[in-house]
Design a protein around this motif. Sequence first.
Motif, PDB file in Angstrom:
ATOM      1  N   VAL A 272     -15.139  -8.173  -7.605  1.00  9.73           N
ATOM      2  CA  VAL A 272     -13.774  -8.605  -7.285  1.00  9.73           C
ATOM      3  C   VAL A 272     -13.491  -8.077  -5.889  1.00  9.73           C
ATOM      4  O   VAL A 272     -14.250  -7.261  -5.374  1.00  9.73           O
ATOM      5  N   TYR A 273     -12.395  -8.515  -5.270  1.00  6.13           N
ATOM      6  CA  TYR A 273     -12.020  -7.961  -3.969  1.00  6.13           C
ATOM      7  C   TYR A 273     -11.525  -6.528  -4.134  1.00  6.13           C
ATOM      8  O   TYR A 273     -10.873  -6.201  -5.128  1.00  6.13           O
ATOM      9  N   GLY A 274     -11.860  -5.677  -3.157  1.00  2.00           N
ATOM     10  CA  GLY A 274     -11.433  -4.284  -3.180  1.00  2.00           C
ATOM     11  C   GLY A 274     -10.428  -4.014  -2.072  1.00  2.00           C
ATOM     12  O   GLY A 274     -10.383  -4.726  -1.065  1.00  2.00           O
ATOM     13  N   LEU A 275      -9.613  -2.979  -2.289  1.00  2.00           N
ATOM     14  CA  LEU A 275      -8.644  -2.563  -1.272  1.00  2.00           C
ATOM     15  C   LEU A 275      -9.183  -1.248  -0.717  1.00  2.00           C
ATOM     16  O   LEU A 275      -9.110  -0.222  -1.365  1.00  2.00           O
ATOM     17  N   ALA A 276      -9.757  -1.313   0.503  1.00  2.00           N
ATOM     18  CA  ALA A 276     -10.623  -0.229   0.960  1.00  2.00           C
ATOM     19  C   ALA A 276      -9.990   0.657   2.014  1.00  2.00           C
ATOM     20  O   ALA A 276      -9.211   0.206   2.847  1.00  2.00           O
ATOM     21  N   ALA A 277     -10.382   1.950   1.959  1.00  2.00           N
ATOM     22  CA  ALA A 277     -10.011   2.917   2.996  1.00  2.00           C
ATOM     23  C   ALA A 277     -11.133   3.937   3.100  1.00  2.00           C
ATOM     24  O   ALA A 277     -11.924   4.104   2.156  1.00  2.00           O
ATOM     25  N   ASN A 278     -11.205   4.606   4.241  1.00  2.00           N
ATOM     26  CA  ASN A 278     -12.179   5.680   4.452  1.00  2.00           C
ATOM     27  C   ASN A 278     -12.040   6.726   3.347  1.00  2.00           C
ATOM     28  O   ASN A 278     -11.001   7.378   3.230  1.00  2.00           O
ATOM     29  N   ALA A 279     -13.084   6.895   2.547  1.00  2.00           N
ATOM     30  CA  ALA A 279     -13.011   7.791   1.394  1.00  2.00           C
ATOM     31  C   ALA A 279     -12.807   9.242   1.799  1.00  2.00           C
ATOM     32  O   ALA A 279     -12.356  10.054   0.991  1.00  2.00           O
ATOM     33  N   PHE A 280     -13.139   9.590   3.050  1.00  2.00           N
ATOM     34  CA  PHE A 280     -12.982  10.983   3.499  1.00  2.00           C
ATOM     35  C   PHE A 280     -11.641  11.225   4.195  1.00  2.00           C
ATOM     36  O   PHE A 280     -11.385  12.318   4.667  1.00  2.00           O
ATOM     37  N   ASP A 281     -10.826  10.194   4.306  1.00  2.00           N
ATOM     38  CA  ASP A 281      -9.550  10.298   5.021  1.00  2.00           C
ATOM     39  C   ASP A 281      -8.406  10.193   4.006  1.00  2.00           C
ATOM     40  O   ASP A 281      -8.030   9.104   3.564  1.00  2.00           O
ATOM     41  N   GLU A 282      -7.873  11.345   3.648  1.00  2.00           N
ATOM     42  CA  GLU A 282      -6.889  11.388   2.575  1.00  2.00           C
ATOM     43  C   GLU A 282      -5.637  10.548   2.875  1.00  2.00           C
ATOM     44  O   GLU A 282      -5.091   9.891   1.987  1.00  2.00           O
ATOM     45  N   ALA A 283      -5.225  10.567   4.144  1.00  2.00           N
ATOM     46  CA  ALA A 283      -4.031   9.803   4.511  1.00  2.00           C
ATOM     47  C   ALA A 283      -4.278   8.305   4.323  1.00  2.00           C
ATOM     48  O   ALA A 283      -3.393   7.563   3.877  1.00  2.00           O
ATOM     49  N   ALA A 284      -5.489   7.868   4.653  1.00  2.00           N
ATOM     50  CA  ALA A 284      -5.827   6.455   4.486  1.00  2.00           C
ATOM     51  C   ALA A 284      -5.878   6.094   2.992  1.00  2.00           C
ATOM     52  O   ALA A 284      -5.387   5.041   2.576  1.00  2.00           O
ATOM     53  N   VAL A 285      -6.460   6.981   2.192  1.00  2.00           N
ATOM     54  CA  VAL A 285      -6.571   6.719   0.748  1.00  2.00           C
ATOM     55  C   VAL A 285      -5.180   6.656   0.107  1.00  2.00           C
ATOM     56  O   VAL A 285      -4.926   5.837  -0.782  1.00  2.00           O
ATOM     57  N   LEU A 286      -4.291   7.489   0.625  1.00  2.00           N
ATOM     58  CA  LEU A 286      -2.908   7.482   0.136  1.00  2.00           C
ATOM     59  C   LEU A 286      -2.277   6.097   0.315  1.00  2.00           C
ATOM     60  O   LEU A 286      -1.514   5.624  -0.534  1.00  2.00           O
ATOM     61  N   LYS A 287      -2.629   5.426   1.422  1.00  2.00           N
ATOM     62  CA  LYS A 287      -2.085   4.081   1.668  1.00  2.00           C
ATOM     63  C   LYS A 287      -2.585   3.079   0.620  1.00  2.00           C
ATOM     64  O   LYS A 287      -1.898   2.119   0.293  1.00  2.00           O
ATOM     65  N   VAL A 288      -3.794   3.289   0.124  1.00  2.00           N
ATOM     66  CA  VAL A 288      -4.320   2.409  -0.932  1.00  2.00           C
ATOM     67  C   VAL A 288      -3.460   2.541  -2.186  1.00  2.00           C
ATOM     68  O   VAL A 288      -3.033   1.544  -2.775  1.00  2.00           O
ATOM     69  N   PHE A 289      -3.198   3.788  -2.581  1.00  2.00           N
ATOM     70  CA  PHE A 289      -2.371   4.011  -3.774  1.00  2.00           C
ATOM     71  C   PHE A 289      -0.981   3.399  -3.583  1.00  2.00           C
ATOM     72  O   PHE A 289      -0.429   2.803  -4.500  1.00  2.00           O
ATOM     73  N   ALA A 290      -0.442   3.555  -2.354  1.00  2.00           N
ATOM     74  CA  ALA A 290       0.905   3.036  -2.099  1.00  2.00           C
ATOM     75  C   ALA A 290       0.915   1.515  -2.147  1.00  2.00           C
ATOM     76  O   ALA A 290       1.777   0.909  -2.785  1.00  2.00           O
ATOM     77  N   ALA A 291      -0.062   0.864  -1.507  1.00  2.00           N
ATOM     78  CA  ALA A 291      -0.094  -0.608  -1.476  1.00  2.00           C
ATOM     79  C   ALA A 291      -0.238  -1.182  -2.877  1.00  2.00           C
ATOM     80  O   ALA A 291       0.338  -2.213  -3.208  1.00  2.00           O
ATOM     81  N   LYS A 292      -1.035  -0.521  -3.711  1.00  2.00           N
ATOM     82  CA  LYS A 292      -1.271  -1.016  -5.076  1.00  2.00           C
ATOM     83  C   LYS A 292      -0.184  -0.596  -6.048  1.00  2.00           C
ATOM     84  O   LYS A 292      -0.171  -1.047  -7.186  1.00  2.00           O
ATOM     85  N   ARG A 293       0.660   0.364  -5.620  1.00  2.00           N
ATOM     86  CA  ARG A 293       1.591   1.032  -6.538  1.00  2.00           C
ATOM     87  C   ARG A 293       0.804   1.579  -7.726  1.00  2.00           C
ATOM     88  O   ARG A 293       1.129   1.367  -8.891  1.00  2.00           O
ATOM     89  N   ARG A 294      -0.282   2.273  -7.371  1.00  2.00           N
ATOM     90  CA  ARG A 294      -1.183   2.781  -8.391  1.00  2.00           C
ATOM     91  C   ARG A 294      -0.879   4.240  -8.653  1.00  2.00           C
ATOM     92  O   ARG A 294      -0.711   5.018  -7.728  1.00  2.00           O
ATOM     93  N   PRO A 295      -0.825   4.647  -9.933  1.00  2.00           N
ATOM     94  CA  PRO A 295      -0.584   6.067 -10.214  1.00  2.00           C
ATOM     95  C   PRO A 295      -1.782   6.901  -9.748  1.00  2.00           C
ATOM     96  O   PRO A 295      -2.919   6.446  -9.836  1.00  2.00           O
ATOM     97  N   SER A 296      -1.513   8.099  -9.254  1.00  2.00           N
ATOM     98  CA  SER A 296      -2.595   8.886  -8.653  1.00  2.00           C
ATOM     99  C   SER A 296      -3.522   9.509  -9.695  1.00  2.00           C
ATOM    100  O   SER A 296      -4.508  10.121  -9.340  1.00  2.00           O
ATOM    101  N   PHE A 297      -3.238   9.301 -10.996  1.00  2.00           N
ATOM    102  CA  PHE A 297      -4.179   9.842 -11.990  1.00  2.00           C
ATOM    103  C   PHE A 297      -5.345   8.898 -12.247  1.00  2.00           C
ATOM    104  O   PHE A 297      -6.219   9.175 -13.033  1.00  2.00           O
ATOM    105  N   ASP A 298      -5.359   7.756 -11.566  1.00  2.00           N
ATOM    106  CA  ASP A 298      -6.420   6.778 -11.786  1.00  2.00           C
ATOM    107  C   ASP A 298      -7.397   6.828 -10.603  1.00  2.00           C
ATOM    108  O   ASP A 298      -7.066   6.387  -9.511  1.00  2.00           O
TER     109      ASP A 298
END
Length: 321
Positions: A35-61
């Motif tokens: 499926v399509y993925g919503l990607a960010a640099n895995a070592f860049d916490e600020a970038a990964v935070l944007k993934v959670f925000a865009a998806k409205r995904r809970p951070s326990f997942d």
Amino acid sequence: MADLCGMRAKIGTDVHEAAVLLRAGEVVAIPTETVYGLAANAFDEAAVLKVFAAKRRPSFDPLIVHIGERARVNDVVSELPPGAKELMDAFWPGPLTLVLPKRPEVPDLVTSGLDTVGVRMPAHPMALELLRIIGFPLAAPSANPFGYVSPTTAQHVADLLGDRIPYILDGGACNVGVESTIIGWEADRWVLFRPGGVAVEEIERVVGGVGAALKKILPAAPGMLESHYAPRKPLHVGDIEPLMLRFPDQRIGVISFTSRFLAHRCEVLSPQGDFGEAARHLFAALRSLDTSDCEVILAEPFPEEGLGRAINDRLRRASAR
Ligand code: TXA
Ligand code: MG
């Protein structure tokens, strides 16, 4: 997300444009074979935070980390349990995610604080090229708002998240169509976290019996949430004809494996009875009926074997309320 107001994602095929954005800490939707993925640099916490925000995904997942070459697994994983090498040889690049002990460099945000990380090498030429250009791994969940049907085309992503991300790399329609199979090493054996694009039977040919996951990933077993992949219309799974009788006054949309039913709409996933073809068409069919004028969606369960298990898993979660 105020800074994203008015953003409209560009859909394009420029891997270098995607690389520039990812290097700058932005989020980019990428094609994979599943499926399509919503990607960010895995070592860049600020970038990964944007993934959670865009998806409205809970951070326990926790997110899956994608790598472009086998050797890069050592950048995120601290040790390989028995059979891991054989599994990578057999199924990478491809729709198999291995949950393995993580290196400390992988941010807790990616793994939701777990001491393991899910990692896979996707089998999509554009994703692989992108990963090789940037040289860092990409943390990427499926590119849908949390809980909704996963996207299998760039246009699906644009419809779902187009106002929240700058760029969608268009690699065509995904040719597997359901997410990766996720397995992990627990108590000295391989266990299944999520059925997906590689049939469990195939994995068992490489490492022997695959057990059921013992640990519940708390507070909710991730990707394992009961209601997930859900359309907005009510969805019922079961034998189609008796189900149809329950909704005499409604416009019914049917999702079936091989047979056509006389309903308002009917999506036959594979007239020839091919599991791979059915998986490829599943999410698009769900979306199509969900955005149609149907009032209720009925889907028939698949034989519980091969990719049929992954399809049934998605249908069951999609119908859970
Ligand atoms: O095919 C796929 O796997 C797609 C493409 C984009 O690669 N990705 C995907 O990601 O389906 P997502 O976020 O929708 O599902 C990721 C799931 C989590 O919900 C969780 O079940 C599992 O992966 N996962 C990730 N890290 C884990 C870990 N350390 N332990 C257990 N499960 C983990
Ligand atoms: Mg998902």
